[in-house]
Design a protein around this motif. Structure first.
Motif, mmCIF file in Angstrom:
data_model
loop_
_atom_site.group_PDB
_atom_site.id
_atom_site.type_symbol
_atom_site.label_atom_id
_atom_site.label_comp_id
_atom_site.label_asym_id
_atom_site.label_seq_id
_atom_site.Cartn_x
_atom_site.Cartn_y
_atom_site.Cartn_z
ATOM 1 N N GLY A 241 -12.845 -20.477 3.560
ATOM 2 C CA GLY A 241 -12.188 -19.359 2.908
ATOM 3 C C GLY A 241 -11.000 -18.900 3.730
ATOM 4 O O GLY A 241 -10.871 -19.232 4.910
ATOM 5 N N ILE A 242 -10.100 -18.158 3.091
ATOM 6 C CA ILE A 242 -8.982 -17.546 3.803
ATOM 7 C C ILE A 242 -8.937 -16.072 3.453
ATOM 8 O O ILE A 242 -9.157 -15.692 2.303
ATOM 9 C CB ILE A 242 -7.640 -18.248 3.477
ATOM 10 N N PHE A 243 -8.689 -15.237 4.456
ATOM 11 C CA PHE A 243 -8.783 -13.785 4.286
ATOM 12 C C PHE A 243 -7.506 -13.143 4.815
ATOM 13 O O PHE A 243 -7.185 -13.263 5.992
ATOM 14 C CB PHE A 243 -9.982 -13.246 5.075
ATOM 15 N N ALA A 244 -6.766 -12.449 3.946
ATOM 16 C CA ALA A 244 -5.587 -11.687 4.347
ATOM 17 C C ALA A 244 -6.032 -10.280 4.724
ATOM 18 O O ALA A 244 -6.600 -9.566 3.899
ATOM 19 C CB ALA A 244 -4.570 -11.635 3.217
ATOM 20 N N SER A 245 -5.762 -9.887 5.963
ATOM 21 C CA SER A 245 -6.185 -8.582 6.452
ATOM 22 C C SER A 245 -4.972 -7.683 6.629
ATOM 23 O O SER A 245 -4.076 -7.980 7.415
ATOM 24 C CB SER A 245 -6.919 -8.751 7.787
ATOM 25 N N GLY A 246 -4.956 -6.555 5.880
ATOM 26 C CA GLY A 246 -3.885 -5.581 6.049
ATOM 27 C C GLY A 246 -3.195 -5.229 4.750
ATOM 28 O O GLY A 246 -3.541 -5.714 3.679
ATOM 29 N N GLY A 247 -2.159 -4.370 4.859
ATOM 30 C CA GLY A 247 -1.409 -3.950 3.700
ATOM 31 C C GLY A 247 -2.186 -2.943 2.841
ATOM 32 O O GLY A 247 -3.249 -2.495 3.235
ATOM 33 N N LEU A 248 -1.695 -2.577 1.691
ATOM 34 C CA LEU A 248 -0.383 -2.996 1.187
ATOM 35 C C LEU A 248 0.666 -2.018 1.742
ATOM 36 O O LEU A 248 0.747 -1.884 2.954
ATOM 37 C CB LEU A 248 -0.398 -3.069 -0.339
ATOM 38 N N SER A 249 1.455 -1.359 0.913
ATOM 39 C CA SER A 249 2.540 -0.535 1.448
ATOM 40 C C SER A 249 2.006 0.651 2.246
ATOM 41 O O SER A 249 1.030 1.279 1.868
ATOM 42 C CB SER A 249 3.435 -0.027 0.314
ATOM 43 N N HIS A 250 2.622 0.920 3.361
ATOM 44 C CA HIS A 250 2.412 2.136 4.136
ATOM 45 C C HIS A 250 3.411 2.148 5.301
ATOM 46 O O HIS A 250 3.886 1.084 5.708
ATOM 47 C CB HIS A 250 0.967 2.276 4.631
ATOM 48 N N PHE A 251 3.808 3.352 5.706
ATOM 49 C CA PHE A 251 3.106 4.616 5.540
ATOM 50 C C PHE A 251 3.715 5.458 4.426
ATOM 51 O O PHE A 251 3.284 6.596 4.217
ATOM 52 C CB PHE A 251 3.074 5.372 6.861
ATOM 53 N N ILE A 252 4.723 4.965 3.764
ATOM 54 C CA ILE A 252 5.155 5.526 2.493
ATOM 55 C C ILE A 252 4.547 4.651 1.399
ATOM 56 O O ILE A 252 4.671 3.426 1.438
ATOM 57 C CB ILE A 252 6.690 5.531 2.365
ATOM 58 N N VAL A 253 3.864 5.267 0.461
ATOM 59 C CA VAL A 253 3.304 4.478 -0.640
ATOM 60 C C VAL A 253 4.449 3.994 -1.527
ATOM 61 O O VAL A 253 5.232 4.797 -2.029
ATOM 62 C CB VAL A 253 2.300 5.300 -1.462
ATOM 63 N N ASP A 254 4.532 2.690 -1.712
ATOM 64 C CA ASP A 254 5.576 2.078 -2.545
ATOM 65 C C ASP A 254 4.875 1.343 -3.683
ATOM 66 O O ASP A 254 4.624 0.142 -3.611
ATOM 67 C CB ASP A 254 6.424 1.131 -1.698
ATOM 68 N N GLU A 255 4.546 2.087 -4.721
ATOM 69 C CA GLU A 255 3.826 1.481 -5.841
ATOM 70 C C GLU A 255 4.629 0.366 -6.499
ATOM 71 O O GLU A 255 4.056 -0.628 -6.964
ATOM 72 C CB GLU A 255 3.472 2.543 -6.889
ATOM 73 N N GLU A 256 5.933 0.535 -6.565
ATOM 74 C CA GLU A 256 6.771 -0.502 -7.174
ATOM 75 C C GLU A 256 6.601 -1.826 -6.438
ATOM 76 O O GLU A 256 6.425 -2.883 -7.052
ATOM 77 C CB GLU A 256 8.239 -0.064 -7.150
ATOM 78 N N LEU A 257 6.658 -1.773 -5.111
ATOM 79 C CA LEU A 257 6.479 -2.980 -4.306
ATOM 80 C C LEU A 257 5.070 -3.528 -4.457
ATOM 81 O O LEU A 257 4.882 -4.736 -4.710
ATOM 82 C CB LEU A 257 6.764 -2.661 -2.841
ATOM 83 N N ASP A 258 4.067 -2.675 -4.313
ATOM 84 C CA ASP A 258 2.681 -3.132 -4.384
ATOM 85 C C ASP A 258 2.372 -3.797 -5.714
ATOM 86 O O ASP A 258 1.754 -4.870 -5.765
ATOM 87 C CB ASP A 258 1.726 -1.950 -4.178
ATOM 88 N N ARG A 259 2.795 -3.161 -6.800
ATOM 89 C CA ARG A 259 2.473 -3.707 -8.118
ATOM 90 C C ARG A 259 3.244 -5.002 -8.376
ATOM 91 O O ARG A 259 2.722 -5.915 -9.033
ATOM 92 C CB ARG A 259 2.735 -2.663 -9.196
ATOM 93 N N ALA A 260 4.464 -5.107 -7.841
ATOM 94 C CA ALA A 260 5.216 -6.357 -7.972
ATOM 95 C C ALA A 260 4.518 -7.482 -7.224
ATOM 96 O O ALA A 260 4.419 -8.620 -7.721
ATOM 97 C CB ALA A 260 6.641 -6.166 -7.451
#
Length: 335
Positions: A241-260
């Protein structure tokens, strides 16, 4: 031969070790000192963000809304933990960043792989209850004694060799000094998802935070694909398996970036991920690079997204916080 059969992604924020009350009130005390960057990659002060916040900001940080986000987040963590437990794996590659834990500015590799027999997470005494932030951080450490978690050193060494042959410049780590330990990107996965299971890991460190050599999004795609190729070249039957640890946007929430990013992952649009503007990947948002790597590896293995949850966890009137993300990739016939 070995096979990449599953992929996972999870935020590892201190929010995930904090209490409901911390979410509702205490992060308002600490966020003004966090590194804050706008969508153009420019450093901003908390006061600047507060002055620019829309009138609707207050509706995003009510006690009721934060409490519901808290419940949904920990339900998602429990759900992902169950999904991991249900999949038979022989090894887990964990891709995460290092925040001045093993590496310092005196030597900051862009890419490193650990291939010792075990990797240590340290024990830490429990802080005083009044220091709520330190108390939350302490949950990344071991409560009683140091723990040496198993590493699939043979697979790790194979990946180092194959990636080096593929023209990646790898910093190879066989051991860490006695006064150091695995960073929080890795201890969070061990403590919250893998626990004391005997599953060995392969820790892969990518520099996301620090100039002058953070790994580029396009290079993360190349790395993910190269990892999948190297896995299938391993001449041993192994479910990886492969596991990505971390994210998403912070410390300003950037919903546009996250949802993209999440839309591209759902669609298997790896080109979109490769084309992300690095200026958007500052501070904690930089950890999205790990998700790019896992998405590229999973796509190369023919895996598809089976489950995603996303909680935009706003926590101050300046709309600081974290875009909390959780995901699993699997084979087409997986449930």
């Amino acid at each position: 031969m070995a096979e990449l059969v599953a992929g996972f992604g999870s935020s590892h924020s201190v929010m995930l070790a904090a209490t409901r009350e911390d979410w509702i009130a205490n992060f308002r005390k600490t966020d003004p000192r966090m590194p804050l960057f706008d969508k153009d990659g420019m450093r901003r002060s908390y006061d600047e963000l507060l002055a620019q916040a829309p009138e609707s900001a207050s509706a995003l940080i009510t006690s009721d809304r934060l409490s519901k986000a808290f419940d949904r987040t920990f339900a998602a963590i429990a759900d992902l933990k169950r999904q991991i437990a249900d999949i038979e794996l022989d090894a887990m590659i964990v891709v995460g960043d290092d925040q001045h834990e093993l590496f310092q500015d005196a030597m900051m590799p862009s890419l490193a792989i650990y291939y010792g027999e075990t990797i240590r997470n340290a024990a830490r005494p429990k802080p005083e209850p009044a220091d709520w932030y330190a108390l939350a951080q302490s949950k990344r450490y071991e409560p009683d004694a140091d723990v040496d978690y198993p590493v699939h050193s043979a697979l790790a060494l194979h990946l180092i060799e194959r990636l080096t042959a593929a023209e990646f410049d790898i910093c190879a780590l066989r051991e860490i000094p006695a006064d150091q330990h695995e960073g929080h990107a890795f201890s969070y996965i061990h403590r919250n998802y893998l626990g004391r299971r005997a599953m060995p890991v392969v820790p892969i460190f990518i520099n996301t935070y620090y100039s002058p050599n953070p790994i580029a999004p396009k290079r993360c795609v190349t790395l993910g694909r190269a990892l999948q190729h190297a896995i299938v070249e391993w001449p041993v039957n192994l479910r990886v398996g492969i596991f990505a640890s971390g994210g998403l946007s912070h410390f300003i929430v950037d919903e546009e970036l996250d949802r993209a990013v999440l839309d591209a992952i759902r669609a298997g649009d790896i080109a979109c991920l490769a084309g992300l503007d690095p200026r958007r990947l500052q501070a904690g948002s930089s950890e999205i690079r790990g998700w790019i790597c896992a998405a590229a590896a999973s796509a190369a293995a023919g895996l598809e997204i089976k489950w995603i949850d996303y909680i935009p966890a706003y926590r101050t009137p300046a709309l600081t916080g974290i875009g909390l993300g959780f995901a699993r990739w699997g084979k087409a016939d997986d449930k």
